[in-house]
Scaffold this motif. Structure first.
Motif, PDB file in Angstrom:
ATOM      1  N   GLU A 157       0.840  -1.196   0.000  1.00 24.42           N
ATOM      2  CA  GLU A 157       0.000   0.000   0.000  1.00 24.42           C
ATOM      3  C   GLU A 157       0.868   1.236   0.000  1.00 24.42           C
ATOM      4  OE1 GLU A 157      -3.270   0.259  -0.178  1.00 24.42           O
ATOM      5  OE2 GLU A 157      -3.731  -1.856  -0.057  1.00 24.42           O
ATOM      6  N   PRO A 158       0.476   2.324  -0.585  1.00 27.58           N
ATOM      7  CA  PRO A 158      -0.682   2.512  -1.436  1.00 27.58           C
ATOM      8  C   PRO A 158      -0.426   1.923  -2.818  1.00 27.58           C
ATOM      9  CG  PRO A 158       0.555   4.547  -1.333  1.00 27.58           C
ATOM     10  CD  PRO A 158       1.244   3.571  -0.426  1.00 27.58           C
ATOM     11  N   LYS A 159      -1.483   1.418  -3.431  1.00 26.55           N
ATOM     12  CA  LYS A 159      -1.369   0.806  -4.759  1.00 26.55           C
ATOM     13  C   LYS A 159      -2.556   1.221  -5.593  1.00 26.55           C
ATOM     14  CE  LYS A 159      -3.175  -3.422  -2.707  1.00 26.55           C
ATOM     15  NZ  LYS A 159      -2.868  -4.806  -2.390  1.00 26.55           N
ATOM     16  N   TRP A 160      -2.318   1.264  -6.909  1.00 27.32           N
ATOM     17  CA  TRP A 160      -3.341   1.699  -7.837  1.00 27.32           C
ATOM     18  C   TRP A 160      -3.402   0.747  -9.017  1.00 27.32           C
ATOM     19  CZ3 TRP A 160       0.537   4.884  -5.918  1.00 27.32           C
ATOM     20  CH2 TRP A 160       0.125   5.740  -4.901  1.00 27.32           C
ATOM     21  N   VAL A 161      -4.544   0.752  -9.707  1.00 25.34           N
ATOM     22  CA  VAL A 161      -4.754  -0.145 -10.847  1.00 25.34           C
ATOM     23  C   VAL A 161      -5.303   0.651 -12.024  1.00 25.34           C
ATOM     24  CG1 VAL A 161      -6.028  -2.153 -11.695  1.00 25.34           C
ATOM     25  CG2 VAL A 161      -5.208  -2.119  -9.351  1.00 25.34           C
ATOM     26  N   ILE A 162      -4.716   0.400 -13.208  1.00 22.01           N
ATOM     27  CA  ILE A 162      -5.242   0.923 -14.461  1.00 22.01           C
ATOM     28  C   ILE A 162      -5.686  -0.263 -15.289  1.00 22.01           C
ATOM     29  CG2 ILE A 162      -4.672   2.063 -16.635  1.00 22.01           C
ATOM     30  CD1 ILE A 162      -2.780   3.875 -15.131  1.00 22.01           C
ATOM     31  N   ALA A 163      -6.949  -0.276 -15.715  1.00 22.62           N
ATOM     32  CA  ALA A 163      -7.465  -1.300 -16.622  1.00 22.62           C
ATOM     33  C   ALA A 163      -7.288  -0.775 -18.038  1.00 22.62           C
ATOM     34  CB  ALA A 163      -8.926  -1.611 -16.325  1.00 22.62           C
ATOM     35  N   MET A 164      -6.409  -1.415 -18.797  1.00 22.51           N
ATOM     36  CA  MET A 164      -6.072  -0.939 -20.136  1.00 22.51           C
ATOM     37  C   MET A 164      -6.691  -1.848 -21.182  1.00 22.51           C
ATOM     38  SD  MET A 164      -2.321  -0.449 -21.748  1.00 22.51           S
ATOM     39  CE  MET A 164      -2.106   0.030 -23.440  1.00 22.51           C
ATOM     40  N   GLY A 165      -7.571  -1.299 -21.992  1.00 20.48           N
ATOM     41  CA  GLY A 165      -8.184  -2.052 -23.079  1.00 20.48           C
ATOM     42  C   GLY A 165      -9.555  -2.603 -22.718  1.00 20.48           C
ATOM     43  N   ASN A 166     -10.329  -2.865 -23.756  1.00 23.68           N
ATOM     44  CA  ASN A 166     -11.694  -3.359 -23.557  1.00 23.68           C
ATOM     45  C   ASN A 166     -11.731  -4.704 -22.856  1.00 23.68           C
ATOM     46  OD1 ASN A 166     -12.527  -1.073 -24.841  1.00 23.68           O
ATOM     47  ND2 ASN A 166     -12.914  -2.046 -26.811  1.00 23.68           N
ATOM     48  N   CYS A 167     -10.736  -5.559 -23.094  1.00 27.87           N
ATOM     49  CA  CYS A 167     -10.725  -6.874 -22.450  1.00 27.87           C
ATOM     50  C   CYS A 167     -10.561  -6.750 -20.935  1.00 27.87           C
ATOM     51  CB  CYS A 167      -9.614  -7.741 -23.031  1.00 27.87           C
ATOM     52  SG  CYS A 167      -9.885  -8.167 -24.757  1.00 27.87           S
ATOM     53  N   ALA A 168      -9.680  -5.855 -20.492  1.00 24.82           N
ATOM     54  CA  ALA A 168      -9.485  -5.659 -19.061  1.00 24.82           C
ATOM     55  C   ALA A 168     -10.668  -4.937 -18.426  1.00 24.82           C
ATOM     56  CB  ALA A 168      -8.204  -4.875 -18.806  1.00 24.82           C
ATOM     57  N   VAL A 227     -10.457  -0.768  -9.409  1.00 20.59           N
ATOM     58  CA  VAL A 227      -9.730  -0.129 -10.504  1.00 20.59           C
ATOM     59  C   VAL A 227      -9.841   1.378 -10.328  1.00 20.59           C
ATOM     60  CG1 VAL A 227      -9.657   0.185 -13.005  1.00 20.59           C
ATOM     61  CG2 VAL A 227     -10.132  -2.070 -12.060  1.00 20.59           C
ATOM     62  N   ASP A 228      -8.724   2.073 -10.510  1.00 22.03           N
ATOM     63  CA  ASP A 228      -8.701   3.523 -10.348  1.00 22.03           C
ATOM     64  C   ASP A 228      -8.952   4.266 -11.652  1.00 22.03           C
ATOM     65  OD1 ASP A 228      -7.884   3.763  -7.471  1.00 22.03           O
ATOM     66  OD2 ASP A 228      -6.246   2.534  -8.225  1.00 22.03           O
ATOM     67  N   VAL A 229      -8.395   3.779 -12.771  1.00 24.25           N
ATOM     68  CA  VAL A 229      -8.523   4.456 -14.059  1.00 24.25           C
ATOM     69  C   VAL A 229      -8.801   3.413 -15.135  1.00 24.25           C
ATOM     70  CG1 VAL A 229      -7.355   5.874 -15.794  1.00 24.25           C
ATOM     71  CG2 VAL A 229      -6.960   6.318 -13.381  1.00 24.25           C
ATOM     72  N   TYR A 230      -9.749   3.718 -16.017  1.00 24.97           N
ATOM     73  CA  TYR A 230     -10.069   2.862 -17.154  1.00 24.97           C
ATOM     74  C   TYR A 230      -9.556   3.528 -18.427  1.00 24.97           C
ATOM     75  CZ  TYR A 230     -13.266   0.521 -13.961  1.00 24.97           C
ATOM     76  OH  TYR A 230     -13.799  -0.160 -12.912  1.00 24.97           O
ATOM     77  N   VAL A 231      -8.827   2.768 -19.260  1.00 17.39           N
ATOM     78  CA  VAL A 231      -8.313   3.273 -20.535  1.00 17.39           C
ATOM     79  C   VAL A 231      -8.955   2.430 -21.641  1.00 17.39           C
ATOM     80  CG1 VAL A 231      -6.272   3.681 -21.947  1.00 17.39           C
ATOM     81  CG2 VAL A 231      -6.137   3.943 -19.463  1.00 17.39           C
ATOM     82  N   PRO A 232     -10.019   2.923 -22.280  1.00 20.21           N
ATOM     83  CA  PRO A 232     -10.721   2.123 -23.297  1.00 20.21           C
ATOM     84  C   PRO A 232      -9.972   2.077 -24.618  1.00 20.21           C
ATOM     85  CG  PRO A 232     -11.749   4.265 -23.087  1.00 20.21           C
ATOM     86  CD  PRO A 232     -10.661   4.209 -22.050  1.00 20.21           C
ATOM     87  N   GLY A 233     -10.285   1.053 -25.401  1.00 20.17           N
ATOM     88  CA  GLY A 233      -9.696   0.889 -26.725  1.00 20.17           C
ATOM     89  C   GLY A 233      -9.415  -0.576 -27.000  1.00 20.17           C
ATOM     90  N   CYS A 234      -9.190  -0.890 -28.253  1.00 20.76           N
ATOM     91  CA  CYS A 234      -8.931  -2.285 -28.623  1.00 20.76           C
ATOM     92  C   CYS A 234      -7.892  -2.347 -29.746  1.00 20.76           C
ATOM     93  CB  CYS A 234     -10.213  -2.975 -29.050  1.00 20.76           C
ATOM     94  SG  CYS A 234     -10.004  -4.737 -29.333  1.00 20.76           S
ATOM     95  N   PRO A 235      -6.639  -2.348 -29.427  1.00 18.06           N
ATOM     96  CA  PRO A 235      -6.019  -1.910 -28.168  1.00 18.06           C
ATOM     97  C   PRO A 235      -5.907  -0.391 -28.134  1.00 18.06           C
ATOM     98  CG  PRO A 235      -4.299  -2.621 -29.667  1.00 18.06           C
ATOM     99  CD  PRO A 235      -5.624  -2.831 -30.378  1.00 18.06           C
ATOM    100  N   PRO A 236      -5.852   0.184 -26.941  1.00 20.64           N
ATOM    101  CA  PRO A 236      -5.673   1.627 -26.857  1.00 20.64           C
ATOM    102  C   PRO A 236      -4.263   2.014 -27.284  1.00 20.64           C
ATOM    103  CG  PRO A 236      -5.810   0.669 -24.669  1.00 20.64           C
ATOM    104  CD  PRO A 236      -6.029  -0.431 -25.638  1.00 20.64           C
TER     105      PRO A 236
END
Length: 166
Positions: free
Chosen positions: A93-104, A128-137
């Motif tokens: 801790e502290p830790k953060w997560v970015i979900a990158m791509g539509n699959c995630a 998840v803290d931030v979502y980055v959409p795209g296939c692939p972004p």
């Protein structure tokens, strides 16, 4: 001849929480963790053309105990989910997560509701803290996601919106 020194420019005061947030936001250490084609774009973001290091997130760490940011880039199968969750739990801790791509984010464009083999979004396993959409972004989208995370940590935007290089 008498000179005066403007001390307001020499000493600045800040809350400890603000200083910690600023230092964390400017030195994110991502975990090298790619599961599919989004990982290629993540590697490109760390390369010299897109230069992720100018935003303070260049040190991709091989161990979850040395990382504070997990970028989940790709599809998580249900068989792989326990390993991903274990890696997240091993991060300090502290830790953060970015979900990158539509699959995630949602399991991918070809996943139907009730799919038996794919986790329909990494947020089913941990926050998840931030979502980055795209296939692939594109790499610029990942950099924008990291800047968004920095903005969440510090409360202000330090860099303008990232544009693609020529």
């Amino acid at each position: 001849m008498e000179t005066t020194v403007d001390t307001s420019r020499i000493v600045q005061f800040a809350r400890l929480d603000d200083l910690l947030a600023l230092s964390r936001a400017n030195s994110l250490w991502p975990l090298t963790f790619g599961l599919a084609c989004c990982a290629i774009e993540m590697m490109a973001a760390g390369g010299p053309r897109f230069d992720l290091s100018r935003f303070g997130a260049e040190v991709f760490r091989p161990s979850p105990r040395q990382a504070d940011l997990m970028i989940v880039a790709g599809t998580i199968n249900k068989k792989m989910a326990p390993a991903v969750k274990t890696l997240y739990d091993q991060m300090l801790e502290p830790k953060w997560v970015i979900a990158m791509g539509n699959c995630a984010i949602s399991g991918g464009p070809f996943v139907f509701p009730g799919q038996y083999a794919v986790v329909e979004g990494v947020d089913k396993l941990f926050p998840v803290d931030v979502y980055v959409p795209g296939c692939p972004p594109r790499p610029e989208a990942l950099i924008e996601g990291i800047l968004t995370l920095e903005q969440k940590l510090t409360g202000k935007r330090r860099w303008p919106v990232v544009k693609p290089p020529p």
